[in-house]
Design an enzyme around this catalytic site. Structure first.
Site, mmCIF file in Angstrom:
data_model
loop_
_atom_site.group_PDB
_atom_site.id
_atom_site.type_symbol
_atom_site.label_atom_id
_atom_site.label_comp_id
_atom_site.label_asym_id
_atom_site.label_seq_id
_atom_site.Cartn_x
_atom_site.Cartn_y
_atom_site.Cartn_z
ATOM 1 N N MET A 1 37.199 38.535 28.748
ATOM 2 C CA MET A 1 37.798 37.808 27.624
ATOM 3 C C MET A 1 36.994 36.528 27.352
ATOM 4 S SD MET A 1 41.834 38.526 27.586
ATOM 5 C CE MET A 1 42.348 37.192 28.649
ATOM 6 N N GLY B 1 32.542 33.975 38.527
ATOM 7 C CA GLY B 1 33.131 35.280 38.845
ATOM 8 C C GLY B 1 32.569 36.346 37.916
ATOM 9 N N HIS B 2 32.594 36.062 36.597
ATOM 10 C CA HIS B 2 31.999 37.006 35.640
ATOM 11 C C HIS B 2 30.498 37.176 35.906
ATOM 12 C CE1 HIS B 2 35.404 35.140 33.268
ATOM 13 N NE2 HIS B 2 35.695 36.418 33.136
ATOM 14 N N ASP C 1 41.678 39.979 39.802
ATOM 15 C CA ASP C 1 42.789 40.625 39.088
ATOM 16 C C ASP C 1 43.138 41.919 39.816
ATOM 17 O OD1 ASP C 1 42.854 38.661 36.936
ATOM 18 O OD2 ASP C 1 40.943 39.527 36.311
ATOM 19 N N GLN D 1 45.358 44.583 38.090
ATOM 20 C CA GLN D 1 44.587 45.187 36.998
ATOM 21 C C GLN D 1 43.631 46.246 37.544
ATOM 22 O OE1 GLN D 1 42.773 42.919 33.567
ATOM 23 N NE2 GLN D 1 40.950 43.078 34.829
ATOM 24 N N SER E 1 38.543 30.980 37.808
ATOM 25 C CA SER E 1 39.370 31.536 36.740
ATOM 26 C C SER E 1 39.109 30.752 35.466
ATOM 27 C CB SER E 1 40.857 31.422 37.104
ATOM 28 O OG SER E 1 41.659 31.654 35.956
#
Lengths: 282, 282
Positions: free
Chosen positions: A30, A36-37, A151, A154, A186
């Site tokens: 998003m 993290g990404h 997550d 998820q 986050s």
């Protein structure tokens, strides 16, 4: 790196990659990308010929009163980070393109797996996630798709969806990336005031307490949850949404004495920001 | 021709076809194949390198009290027909394989498109159809998928699903195949007694009446529906479930005076057998 703002643009890239037999790694995000990404994008770039990062703040996974409007949108910075980590394509579509019909076509995993943990307070959340990820899978036709263990629910819900609907791809789950002091990375950490940022350490610290107790021989699931809750309550700014210990992979009720892998997960409000964290025990 | 009874068997065939760049035509069926299916298989074989016919009586699209148990199962004859029409693979899995989890993952198109026509009396039917077809699409990875216009609402619902979820394939819709006397071919025609078989002609005859009226200048939607209902009622064995005239492609309420393409569809019980038929006007 190519920025595709429309589905038509993305399709040109994907069909050309497919035609030449290239493997495709997809990292659905998003945006508001952080380390993290970055770890997901780096893994995708190292394991695939083409890496696609999707950036889409998906409205259908936000409930009433949640932070859809205030969710951070930082496309320029995101593109720089993605390119730096080896992305070949950033796909950043509009909501109108991703949801072309007035009436929805939903992809929904049912059962306890979507009702426990975040599913209790966010009843429509996972239906939105599985719907948008199905669309992204069909658009990007990935060989491998990358998600963060941060997550945790998820991850289990999407693995179930992939299993039940037979998506032809490999799910690659990457470890939680933490700040030096333990706070899980986050996009929502940007909402925290300095005092809240400090208080938020209670999440990872309380998981560590449980891990230490588990490694020290404490196998009783109720006791492990108590240890976490007790520690969370030592922080006056914390407000527990849930602390739950559940069996993997289906998030069913924990064994009394833990022998198989279990997920210990929490959602805690620090001020008005809801944070999640987890570890796997067993 | 190869008969694949497991998903693992099918996957070997599909990945080998994909690796060599072959196009794949998929014909999803519930078996009990007749000339309607044969026309779909023939079209698939003529337009694709590899033709896959799936044969699966899908339990999730049958409601309480419907004919799941009595639905005709004729695998040997089906394989012969499929091979004769040029199929390369028949995929005939078990329900256990197609539904691996106790809790379902549903794919569901919402809105009027699934609530009108058959959706009124069969409220869970299309959810079962879209779910199983999604699975088949992901398993067979078709270039083109073949469906009969006989199931007119199914066609529109599946087209919507493909549009909304971005399945990367072409939907090929083939005309209704009829007996010499006009009865639309259907696996359920085998349920009819000789007297019922004769009475069942009232469906296609009444559609023909409407078509003649339309071509003769009658454009009022209410009048066209009246013509069909009146003719159906001349057959004492007929029991109307619905006669509806709706706009294509979204099955919204008909224009008062028909100018654009509309679907004129009916479901009628002849004895205990529920038959459907339709034509497009405009």
């Amino acid at each position: 790196m190519k920025l595709c703002k429309t589905i038509a643009d993305l399709k040109v890239e994907i069909s050309s990659a497919k035609a030449s037999g290239k493997t495709i790694g997809l990292v659905p995000t998003m945006g508001a990308l952080h380390e993290g990404h970055a770890s997901l994008i780096g893994a995708a770039a190292s394991e695939n010929d083409i890496t696609v990062v999707s950036i889409f703040v998906n409205p259908t996974q936000f409930g009433e009163g949640e932070d859809l409007d205030s969710y951070p949108r930082t496309l320029d910075a995101d593109c720089k980070l993605a390119e730096g980590m080896g992305a070949d394509i950033v796909f950043a579509p509009t909501a109108k393109e991703m949801y072309p019909s007035e009436d929805m076509t939903w992809v929904e995993v049912t059962g306890d797996i979507t009702k426990v943990l975040c599913g209790r307070s966010r009843p429509i959340h996972f239906r939105g996630v599985t719907t948008v990820v199905s669309k992204l899978f069909n658009l990007a036709e990935p060989t491998r798709a990358y998600f963060g263990q941060k997550d945790a629910q998820q991850v289990q819900v999407l693995k179930r969806m992939v299993k039940d609907l037979f998506f032809n791809l490999e799910m690659r789950i990457m470890p939680i990336v933490r700040e030096a002091d333990g706070l899980a990375k986050s996009s929502r950490n940007t909402y925290l005031s300095p005092a809240e940022r400090q208080a938020a350490l209670i999440l990872s610290q309380s998981l560590k307490k449980a891990e230490e107790a588990f490694n020290g021989g404490e196998k009783a699931s109720s006791k492990l949850v108590e240890i976490v809750e007790a520690h969370l309550k030592t922080e006056p700014m914390s407000d527990i949404d849930y602390v739950e210990l559940l069996q993997l992979p289906d998030l069913t009720v924990a064994e009394t004495e833990i022998k198989k892998p279990h997920l210990l997960a929490m959602a805690v409000r620090i001020g008005s920001t809801r944070l999640i964290d987890n570890i796997i025990l067993g």
